[in-house]
Motif scaffolding. Structure first.
Motif, short mmCIF file in Angstrom:
data_model
loop_
_atom_site.label_atom_id
_atom_site.label_comp_id
_atom_site.label_asym_id
_atom_site.label_seq_id
_atom_site.Cartn_x
_atom_site.Cartn_y
_atom_site.Cartn_z
N TYR A 246 0.85 -1.19 0.00
CA TYR A 246 0.00 0.00 0.00
C TYR A 246 0.89 1.25 0.00
O TYR A 246 1.89 1.32 0.72
CB TYR A 246 -0.93 0.01 1.22
N ASP A 247 0.51 2.25 -0.80
CA ASP A 247 1.26 3.50 -0.89
C ASP A 247 0.81 4.43 0.24
O ASP A 247 -0.22 5.08 0.15
CB ASP A 247 1.00 4.15 -2.27
N HIS A 248 1.60 4.48 1.30
CA HIS A 248 1.21 5.24 2.50
C HIS A 248 1.35 6.74 2.30
O HIS A 248 0.79 7.51 3.10
CB HIS A 248 2.05 4.78 3.69
N VAL A 249 2.05 7.16 1.29
CA VAL A 249 2.20 8.60 1.04
C VAL A 249 1.11 9.11 0.10
O VAL A 249 0.51 10.17 0.34
CB VAL A 249 3.59 8.90 0.44
N GLY A 250 0.83 8.38 -0.95
CA GLY A 250 -0.11 8.87 -1.96
C GLY A 250 -1.40 8.11 -2.11
O GLY A 250 -2.31 8.55 -2.82
N GLY A 251 -1.54 6.96 -1.45
CA GLY A 251 -2.73 6.15 -1.59
C GLY A 251 -2.65 5.20 -2.77
O GLY A 251 -1.93 5.43 -3.73
N GLY A 252 -3.40 4.12 -2.68
CA GLY A 252 -3.46 3.15 -3.77
C GLY A 252 -2.67 1.90 -3.47
O GLY A 252 -1.65 1.93 -2.76
N LEU A 253 -3.14 0.79 -4.00
CA LEU A 253 -2.55 -0.53 -3.78
C LEU A 253 -1.75 -0.94 -5.00
O LEU A 253 -2.21 -0.79 -6.13
CB LEU A 253 -3.66 -1.54 -3.51
N ALA A 254 -0.56 -1.49 -4.78
CA ALA A 254 0.23 -2.05 -5.88
C ALA A 254 -0.32 -3.42 -6.26
O ALA A 254 -1.13 -4.01 -5.55
CB ALA A 254 1.70 -2.15 -5.48
N ARG A 255 0.17 -3.94 -7.38
CA ARG A 255 -0.43 -5.14 -7.96
C ARG A 255 -0.23 -6.38 -7.08
O ARG A 255 -1.15 -7.17 -6.93
CB ARG A 255 0.13 -5.38 -9.36
N TYR A 256 0.95 -6.55 -6.54
CA TYR A 256 1.16 -7.68 -5.63
C TYR A 256 2.44 -7.47 -4.84
O TYR A 256 3.25 -6.60 -5.15
CB TYR A 256 1.20 -9.01 -6.38
N SER A 257 2.60 -8.30 -3.81
CA SER A 257 3.80 -8.28 -2.99
C SER A 257 4.68 -9.46 -3.40
O SER A 257 4.20 -10.59 -3.56
CB SER A 257 3.43 -8.40 -1.51
#
Length: 671
Positions: A246-257
Motif C-alpha cells: 500500500y502507498d502510504h504517502v499517496g494512496g493506492g494498492l500495488a499489484r502484488y507483494s
C-alpha cells in the motif's frame, strides 16, 4: 501488403506505442498481420505484455531495442505485439496454450505460432544473453527456426492438437449443472484452508489481493455466519493496508507483494485492483466500524482523482512500476530523505511508520506500518495526514512513472460500481457524481449502439468484449441504486440487448468473450476463467441477476439462472480458477431485493441499507406516491405507495413490510 517496418506508432495502446521505435518490424494483432504470415509462410513471434509490466520493459530494453536481435526477428518471423489489456481474448488463448505445455505463465508472454496462428512453443521472459538458467533470446530464435525448418510436419500436427485442446478448454459447451449452496461452501472451505492465519492472503509468496477469493469467503460468511471466513478477509485487508504493497504517502494498492509479508511490492498500480479494493473495504467498514477501512477508501479515491482521472471523466488503466529505469524509485524513501523534508517532525513520522530495506530488495527502503502503528495512525489521523501530505508534495517533484492512459470499459465499470456503492455508504455524493460522469463518457463513446473496449484520446477499439457490457450493466444498476434515476436501468437493458445480439451462443445459454463479427480471433472463448478480476462469464451472471431485480423482470431472472447453470456445468472440475462463477451462481441462487418507500424530505429508512451494503442485494428507493411499476415485488405484486415502509425479498419470499429502522437493521444483518 504491410510495409516492412514497425507499425505500432499510431496504435491506440500506450504499451504498443512504447514499442513504436523498436527496430523490430512489429505489427499489431490484426487480420492483415495474420494474412502476412500465411502469405510469407513464416511462423509468428507473438509478444504479449502491458504498460506497467516490469519484466516487459526489461525484455524490451535488452532485446527489442537491439539491432542484432531485431535483424534475426525480422528475417525469420512475422512479429506481432499485443497489449494484453487491450486484447485479453488473445492473451487468454495463448496463455492457456503455454500452461498446456506445462510452462509457468506470466508476462511478457513470448509465443511462437504457425503461420495460421496455432501455438507450438513458448515461454515468458528471455534474456538477450544466457543467464538465470535461461537461454539467450537469439539462441531461442535460431533454435525455433531450425525446428520449424527441420520438423515442420510434427510441429504442425502438435500445434493442431494443442489448439484443439485449448479450444475445448476455453470455448466448450456443457449441459446445465446444479446450482446449490454446497458449491460456494466447498470452495470457501478450500480457500479458507489456504489462508495465511498470521499475515492474511494466501500462504506463501508472492501475495496477491485475490479479490475473487476474498469475495467467496465474504459471500460464505453472509450465507452461513461463519466468523472464521469473515475474519480471514478482515485480516487480509488489514495486513495489505499496513504493508509496503500500500502507498502510504499517496494512496493506492500495488499489484502484488513479492514476499509473504506484503512488504516489497511490484510497484505497478492497476485500476482494477483498486476498484475491487474500494468495494471490499466498504463491506469491511460496514461490518466492523473500523476507521482504518474508511480512511483507506478515502485515500484511494483521492489518489484516483488526483493521478488517474482522464479529461473526459474516465480513468486510466495503470501506473508503471518503474521511473528513470528503476523499479519503485518514485515510491521509496531513505531516512535522510524523510528527515530533509520533515525536519523536526521526523520523529513524529517514525512513530507512525517504519521503513525497511530487505536484503532481496535493491532499491531504497519501503514505507510500511506495524499493526500498532496502523492503529495509532487512525487515532491521530490529522497529524499523520499532515506529515504524509508534505512527503507527497516533495514526491511530486520526482520523475513520475509512466501512466497508461487508455480507458478500458470493463475496468472503468468496476470502478463506477465501487464509487456508487461507497458514495452511498459514506454519504459522498461527489463520488457518485464522479462515477456518473465516467459512465456518461463511456456511453457517449458508443458507435452504432456498440461500446468500445478501449479508448485513448479520440481513438476507439471496437467492438467491446462481453466483460465490458457486463461491467457496465453492474455499474448502471449501482448508479440506479445511488441516484434513483431510472434511465440507468434503461441503459443496462440496452447493454444486455447488445450482449444478446453479438455475444450469445447458439443455444442462448451463455456468451462468448468476443463478438460474433470479430474477424481476427483464432477461436471464440467463453471467458470463464478468473484473472485478477472475476471472469467475464461471472460478471455477466451477476449483471443479469442484478438487472432482473432492479427491473422486476422474472423472465430475465430465469435467463440468468439458465446462464449460471450452464456455466456451473462447464467448471465442475476447475472451481479454484473460476471462483467468480461460483460466486455469481450464489447470487443467482438467492437474489435479494429491498424496496424502500418514504418521504424524501423526511427520510429515516434509507440510511439503513446505505450503511449495510450487501453484494447479494439490490436496493430501490421510491418516494411516497411514486410510480409503483418501478417497485415490482416477486409475483408481480406492487407495494403500497401511500405508506412508508421497506420490503425485503429473497428469491420469491418477502418479509412483511418493515417500518421501524431498528427492525430493518436487524433484518439486513441477519445471517
Amino acid at each position: 501488403m504491410l510495409q516492412p517496418k514497425n507499425l505500432l506508432q499510431e496504435e491506440g495502446s500506450p504499451y504498443l506505442r512504447q514499442h513504436g521505435d523498436n527496430p523490430v518490424h512489429w505489427r499489431p494483432w490484426s487480420s492483415a498481420a495474420l494474412a502476412e504470415a500465411v502469405r510469407l509462410d513464416r511462423p509468428i513471434l507473438l509478444s504479449v505484455g502491458y504498460a506497467a509490466c516490469h519484466w516487459c520493459h526489461v525484455m524490451a530494453h535488452e532485446s527489442f531495442e537491439n539491432d542484432e536481435v531485431a535483424e534475426v526477428m525480422n528475417r525469420l518471423f512475422v512479429n506481432i505485439k499485443v497489449d494484453r489489456e487491450e486484447r485479453p481474448d488473445i492473451d487468454q488463448i495463448y496463455m492457456a496454450a503455454l500452461a498446456s505445455m506445462g510452462e509457468q505463465g506470466g508476462w511478457p508472454l513470448t509465443m511462437f505460432l504457425t503461420p495460421d496462428a496455432k501455438p507450438f512453443w513458448g515461454g515468458t521472459y528471455f534474456p538477450r544473453e544466457p543467464r538465470y538458467g535461461r537461454p539467450g533470446f537469439i539462441q531461442v530464435l535460431n533454435a525455433v527456426d531450425a525446428a520449424w525448418r527441420g520438423k515442420r510436419a510434427s510441429i504442425l500436427q502438435s500445434a493442431t492438437e494443442l489448439s484443439r485442446h485449448v479450444g475445448q478448454r476455453l470455448g466448450n459447451t456443457a449441459p446445465a449443472g446444479e446450482i446449490s449452496p454446497q458449491a460456494l461452501e466447498t470452495l470457501a472451505q478450500g480457500i479458507n484452508g489456504m489462508i495465511d492465519r498470521e499475515l492474511g492472503g494466501l500462504r506463501g509468496a508472492p501475495k496477491f489481493p485475490n479479490a475473487p477469493f476474498m469475495q467467496t469467503l465474504w459471500l460464505s460468511w453472509l450465507k452461513s455466519g461463519d466468523q472464521d471466513r469473515r475474519g480471514a478477509v478482515i485480516k487480509s485487508l488489514e495486513h495489505m493496508l499496513s504493508g509496503g504493497i500500500y502507498d502510504h504517502v499517496g494512496g493506492g494498492l500495488a499489484r502484488y507483494s513479492t514476499d509473504a509479508h506484503w512488504l516489497v511490492p511490484h510497484f505497478e498500480k492497476m485500476l482494477y485492483d483498486n476498484a475491487q479494493l474500494i468495494r471490499q473495504l466498504n463491506w469491511a467498514y460496514a461490518t466492523t466500524g473500523k476507521d482504518l477501512f474508511r480512511i483507506r477508501i478515502e485515500d484511494v479515491v483521492d489518489w484516483l482523482l488526483r493521478e488517474m482521472r482522464l479529461p473526459m471523466g474516465t480513468f486510466a488503466s495503470s501506473l508503471d512500476a518503474d521511473s528513470e529505469g528503476e523499479e519503485g524509485l518514485f515510491y521509496t524513501w531513505t531516512r535522510t530523505g524523510i528527515e530533509t523534508v520533515l525536519g523536526d517532525d521526523s520523529p513524529s513520522f517514525f512513530k507512525y511508520f517504519t521503513i525497511t530495506k530487505p536484503q532481496s530488495w535493491e532499491g531504497d527502503p519501503i514505507i510500511h506500518q506495524t499493526s500498532g502503528q496502523a492503529e495509532k495512525s487512525v487515532e491521530d489521523r490529522q497529524v499523520v495526514a499532515g506529515l504524509t501530505s508534505r512527503l507527497l508534495v516533495e514526491r511530486e517533484k520526482r520523475i513520475r512513472p509512466g501512466r497508461d492512459d487508455k480507458a478500458l470499459t470493463d475496468w472503468n465499470g468496476l470502478l463506477i460500481t465501487a464509487l456508487a456503492e461507497t458514495g452511498r455508504s459514506l454519504g459522498r455524493r461527489d463520488w457518485i457524481d464522479v462515477g456518473a460522469k465516467a459512465f456518461s463518457a463511456i456511453v457517449a463513446s458508443a458507435e452504432n449502439g456498440r461500446l468500445p473496449h478501449s479508448s485513448l484520446g479520440d481513438k476507439r477499439l471496437y467492438p467491446a468484449l462481453s466483460s465490458d457490457y457486463a461491467a457496465m450493466i453492474n455499474a448502471a444498476v449501482a448508479l440506479f441504486e445511488a441516484t434513483g434515476d431510472g434511465s440507468y436501468v434503461n441503459h443496462a437493458s440496452s447493454f444486455l440487448d447488445a450482449l444478446d445480439s453479438w455475444h450469445a451462443d447458439t443455444d442462448k445459454t451463455g456468451y462468448f468473450l468476443t463478438a460474433s463479427d470479430s474477424a481476427d480471433v483464432p477461436l471464440r472463448i467463453r471467458g470463464d476463467v478468473d484473472e485478477a478480476i472475476p471472469s467475464a462469464t461471472s460478471q455477466i451472471i451477476e449483471a443479469m441477476v442484478r438487472l432482473a431485480s432492479a427491473a422486476g423482470d422474472i423472465e430475465m431472472q430465469e435467463r440468468a439462472w439458465s446462464v449460471a447453470a450452464h456455466a456451473a456445468g462447464r467448471i465442475q472440475s476447475q472451481q479454484f480458477g473460476q471462483a467468480g462463477i461460483v460466486n455469481a451462481c450464489a447470487l443467482a441462487l438467492e437474489p435479494s431485493k429491498l424496496i424502500v418507500i418514504e418521504d424524501p424530505a423526511r427520510p429515516t429508512l434509507v440510511s439503513v441499507p446505505n450503511r449495510n451494503p450487501d453484494p447479494r442485494r439490490v436496493d430501490i428507493f421510491l418516494p411516497l406516491g411514486g410510480d409503483a411499476s418501478q417497485a415490482k415485488l416477486p409475483g408481480n405484486e406492487l407495494p403500497d405507495m401511500k405508506k412508508a415502509g421497506a420490503y425485503l425479498c429473497t428469491g420469491l419470499i418477502c418479509l412483511p413490510v418493515i417500518t421501524d429502522t431498528s427492525k430493518l437493521e436487524e433484518a439486513l444483518r441477519r445471517r
